[in-house]
Design a protein around this motif. Structure first.
Motif, PDB file in Angstrom:
ATOM      1  N   GLU A 110       0.838  -1.202   0.000  1.00 31.36           N
ATOM      2  CA  GLU A 110       0.000   0.000   0.000  1.00 31.36           C
ATOM      3  C   GLU A 110       0.873   1.252   0.000  1.00 31.36           C
ATOM      4  OE1 GLU A 110      -2.729  -0.133   3.288  1.00 31.36           O
ATOM      5  OE2 GLU A 110      -3.534  -2.076   2.654  1.00 31.36           O
ATOM      6  N   LYS A 111       0.497   2.215  -0.828  1.00 34.11           N
ATOM      7  CA  LYS A 111       1.273   3.463  -0.957  1.00 34.11           C
ATOM      8  C   LYS A 111       1.259   4.297   0.323  1.00 34.11           C
ATOM      9  CE  LYS A 111       2.281   2.983  -5.325  1.00 34.11           C
ATOM     10  NZ  LYS A 111       3.587   2.529  -5.686  1.00 34.11           N
ATOM     11  N   THR A 112       0.264   4.070   1.197  1.00 29.12           N
ATOM     12  CA  THR A 112       0.180   4.855   2.432  1.00 29.12           C
ATOM     13  C   THR A 112       1.164   4.386   3.491  1.00 29.12           C
ATOM     14  OG1 THR A 112      -1.595   3.433   3.260  1.00 29.12           O
ATOM     15  CG2 THR A 112      -2.245   5.434   2.068  1.00 29.12           C
ATOM     16  N   ILE A 113       1.760   3.208   3.306  1.00 34.79           N
ATOM     17  CA  ILE A 113       2.769   2.697   4.243  1.00 34.79           C
ATOM     18  C   ILE A 113       4.097   3.358   3.890  1.00 34.79           C
ATOM     19  CG2 ILE A 113       3.982   0.676   5.141  1.00 34.79           C
ATOM     20  CD1 ILE A 113       0.966   0.609   5.730  1.00 34.79           C
ATOM     21  N   ARG A 114       4.628   4.148   4.812  1.00 35.32           N
ATOM     22  CA  ARG A 114       5.917   4.809   4.600  1.00 35.32           C
ATOM     23  C   ARG A 114       7.033   3.951   5.184  1.00 35.32           C
ATOM     24  NH1 ARG A 114       5.882  10.301   3.458  1.00 35.32           N
ATOM     25  NH2 ARG A 114       7.925   9.693   2.711  1.00 35.32           N
TER      26      ARG A 114
END
Length: 82
Positions: free
Chosen positions: A49-53
Motif C-alpha cells: 500500500e502506498k500509504t505505508i511509509r
C-alpha cells in the motif's frame, strides 16, 4: 542482519513490533523488501500500500531506497487521530 520495525496495524499483521532478518540475495531496496516480505508472510498486499511509509535508520525515505543488512528499517502506516 537488518532490524525491521512494525507499527500500528502492521504490528498486528506481523505478530511482533521488531524482527531481525538476513536480507535475501537481490533484496537491495525498499520496494524489493516490501514485495518479498508481503509475499513471504502472505499479507495480501498490505505492505504494498502506498500509504505505508518506510524509514531507514530513523529517516523517512522516498522509494525505492537502497537498503543493507546493517540497516534499521521501519514500516509506518498512516496515523489517524481526533
Amino acid at each position: 542482519m537488518a532490524r525491521l520495525h512494525f507499527f500500528g496495524r502492521l504490528m498486528d499483521a506481523f505478530g511482533t513490533n521488531t524482527e531481525t532478518v538476513a536480507l535475501p540475495a537481490g533484496i537491495n531496496d525498499t520496494s524489493a523488501l516490501r514485495a518479498w516480505l508481503d509475499n513471504e508472510r502472505q499479507l495480501g498486499g498490505l505492505l504494498l500500500e502506498k500509504t505505508i511509509r518506510v524509514a531507514i535508520n530513523d529517516t523517512i525515505v522516498s522509494e525505492p531506497w537502497p537498503i543493507a543488512d546493517s540497516d534499521d528499517i521501519a514500516f509506518l502506516p498512516p496515523v489517524g487521530g481526533g
